[in-house]
Motif scaffolding. Structure first.
Motif, mmCIF file in Angstrom:
data_model
loop_
_atom_site.group_PDB
_atom_site.id
_atom_site.type_symbol
_atom_site.label_atom_id
_atom_site.label_comp_id
_atom_site.label_asym_id
_atom_site.label_seq_id
_atom_site.Cartn_x
_atom_site.Cartn_y
_atom_site.Cartn_z
ATOM 1 N N PRO A 27 46.568 -55.509 77.157
ATOM 2 C CA PRO A 27 46.306 -54.660 75.988
ATOM 3 C C PRO A 27 45.496 -53.418 76.358
ATOM 4 N N GLY A 28 45.941 -52.270 75.864
ATOM 5 C CA GLY A 28 45.185 -51.032 76.082
ATOM 6 C C GLY A 28 45.522 -50.313 77.365
ATOM 7 N N VAL A 29 46.394 -50.883 78.203
ATOM 8 C CA VAL A 29 46.742 -50.229 79.473
ATOM 9 C C VAL A 29 47.957 -49.330 79.293
ATOM 10 N N VAL A 30 47.806 -48.075 79.687
ATOM 11 C CA VAL A 30 48.927 -47.131 79.741
ATOM 12 C C VAL A 30 49.113 -46.780 81.212
ATOM 13 N N ASN A 72 60.109 -49.613 66.830
ATOM 14 C CA ASN A 72 60.416 -49.877 68.248
ATOM 15 C C ASN A 72 61.525 -48.975 68.793
ATOM 16 N N THR A 73 61.583 -47.761 68.246
ATOM 17 C CA THR A 73 62.541 -46.789 68.776
ATOM 18 C C THR A 73 62.032 -46.262 70.118
ATOM 19 N N PRO A 74 62.926 -46.206 71.130
ATOM 20 C CA PRO A 74 62.489 -45.730 72.448
ATOM 21 C C PRO A 74 61.903 -44.332 72.384
ATOM 22 N N GLY A 75 60.741 -44.154 73.017
ATOM 23 C CA GLY A 75 60.143 -42.823 73.084
ATOM 24 C C GLY A 75 59.250 -42.460 71.928
ATOM 25 N N VAL A 76 59.149 -43.347 70.928
ATOM 26 C CA VAL A 76 58.308 -43.035 69.767
ATOM 27 C C VAL A 76 56.891 -43.570 69.993
ATOM 28 N N PHE A 87 53.797 -35.366 80.908
ATOM 29 C CA PHE A 87 53.609 -36.436 81.883
ATOM 30 C C PHE A 87 54.553 -37.608 81.651
ATOM 31 N N GLY A 88 55.536 -37.409 80.790
ATOM 32 C CA GLY A 88 56.571 -38.423 80.604
ATOM 33 C C GLY A 88 56.061 -39.733 80.035
ATOM 34 N N ILE A 89 54.955 -39.687 79.297
ATOM 35 C CA ILE A 89 54.351 -40.934 78.804
ATOM 36 C C ILE A 89 55.323 -41.746 77.930
#
Lengths: 323, 323
Positions: free
Chosen positions: B276-279, A274-278, A120-122
């Motif tokens: 906070p807590g929202v995806v 703060n690496t993108p996608g981690v 889902f590309g989260i």
């Protein structure tokens, strides 16, 4: 026969095995009652005499056994699945059994979650969210996608079952190329390079052994397609985290859901935060404190019965293989 | 009998139904071939004459039909599941069928993912990660936790199946208190207040109707325990987003995985982006462009056969209920 219980004073009480609790379990078992004496300790300064006088050891903390005198010790049951630190200090003739399998249920759920998050590309949407960007993408179902599952032990086998039930095509990876788990196929660990370009999700549950250390170096990471996500719940030292970070920053990987790190706790100044996608969890996603001690104890009681009968122990670590 | 296809010029080509493609499907079907004539349009300036001369309409965009002359029109097949905007402008005597069910597979996977994310504390760990905080928690498995599933239509029923297979206790919520889906039990929508305090995950797939609008106002949101996570993939207007945001900020909810919003695209200055807590995913998580047109067309062809035989249509919207 004497069993010594060594608890970890710095660990949570929920993971301490009390002498009373073990005694209760022994008393409840016809084949075990009245065969064992017990001691319990959690003060490292007192450990030595206990180790000098026990035949069997239950340990909730890592011990460099070769630094102690253990003339009677024949078998150690540990509460972790990974044992590389035990093996480095294991006296000859001492059998080691681990907690493999106890993490299975929760670990499998975590791996399924992480695989779905990539579908889902989260990892990408979290970056968009941080920048207040509305950029929809309309991809397909998870069903049919390919998961390469490195290691098909307790956690891996449980994950294979859930992923396969969810419609993923799961390729298991083992030392021998064989496994009984619920996978579409199983390949040898030295044959993964050909498969890496097809992978949607790479999951590692691998232990740390001479064969797995830095298995995913820069060269192998570069073989993964840009759509691939990485999930690491086994030992961190199987991966070159610096190279993985570079690929994530370059958009050459879709993301990484990580529970383990080269150094733990991860230092506050580490670039991984703060690496993108981690997406990071702090080495806790496979551990269920409410059920963990019970699970380990179940293995131990089963093993005590086997030990008394002279049957092979469950979860016996192969010193040569390293797991 | 004449079918008009109205496509959305501003939408993706993958969702355009061409006259040729529909013709092919009709020709391939013994009960449908040579019974229909077809037209196709995607220029809004040309829509009126097409609508004036068709008996059946396939529509890929929202049309306020009462603004047109539609003397022959008997039935409209739309490509969306939500139809509140169609109903507000539907001429008397025109049947409406929607795309309910076409989102099921992908929607169910998304809901399972979101439920698992709450179990593993991902919304909280994302906040810790942003602050470079290492704060492990050792919770239990998802298995056995309670999901309150609002709406058990196409998406809801597919989600119930996956969640139940995963060991969740799923409580379905419908208007009647009845459903055929794979749930532990089903309750009436007016009986939810008693159940809300037990909920681990609240999932809404509800359509927007007079009965569902603002169903989750501040009072009902306050009945949820602080451990609860909210997943919204149905209509946003079922929830008071401002009250939900306040509860998230106050730590009175564990998180929210959201695909829909009161206004879309969500304005860049909306406070939800960094709550906070929202995806957040940008209203795309249930849509699979590679399979969506095919799924809608399958419903339409099935319905054309039913229409010719005089059988009840599939996915017929009940104008009174509103879905």
């Amino acid at each position: 026969m004497h069993i010594h219980i060594e608890n970890d004073a710095s660990g949570p009480l929920a993971l301490h095995l009390s002498r009373e609790r073990l005694q209760q379990q022994l008393d409840a078992h016809p084949k075990l009652r009245s065969h064992f004496t017990l001691t319990e300790n959690s003060d490292p300064a007192q450990t030595a005499p206990f180790l000098a006088n026990c035949d069997l050891l239950w340990s909730g903390r890592k011990l460099a056994l070769d630094a102690f005198s253990t003339p009677r010790l024949r078998w150690v049951q540990v509460m972790s699945a990974g044992v590389e630190q035990w093996l480095a200090h294991l006296p000859k003739g001492v059998t080691l059994t681990n907690a493999s399998g106890v993490h299975g249920d929760k670990g499998a759920e975590f791996i399924l979650m992480a695989a779905l998050m990539f579908n889902f590309g989260i990892p990408g949407f979290l970056q968009d969210q941080a920048q207040r960007l509305w950029r929809p993408t309309y991809g397909g179902c998870a069903r049919g996608k390919t998961v390469l599952l490195l290691g098909v032990g307790g956690i891996g086998a449980a994950a294979a079952k859930l992923l396969t039930a969810q419609g993923y095509r799961v390729i298991g990876v083992t030392r021998s190329g064989q496994c009984d788990a619920d996978v579409a196929r199983c390949i040898r660990i030295d044959a993964i390079d050909d498969v890496l370009p097809q992978v949607d999700v790479l999951v590692s549950t691998l232990p740390l052994t001479p064969q797995t250390e830095m298995l995913f170096d820069r060269r192998r990471l570069d073989l993964l397609p840009a759509r691939a996500g990485i999930v690491i719940v086994g030992r961190a030292a199987v991966f070159d985290y610096a190279a993985m970070r570079e690929n994530l920053c370059a958009g050459e990987l879709a993301g990484a859901v990580l529970d383990v790190y080269p150094q733990e706790p991860l230092p506050a100044d580490d670039a991984l935060w703060n690496t993108p996608g981690v997406v990071m969890t702090p080495h806790c996603s496979l551990d269920d404190h409410s059920a963990y001690l019970e699970g380990c104890l179940e293995v131990f009681i089963d093993n005590l019965v086997r030990y008394r009968s002279g049957d092979p122990l469950r979860n016996q670590v192969d010193v040569e293989r390293g797991y």
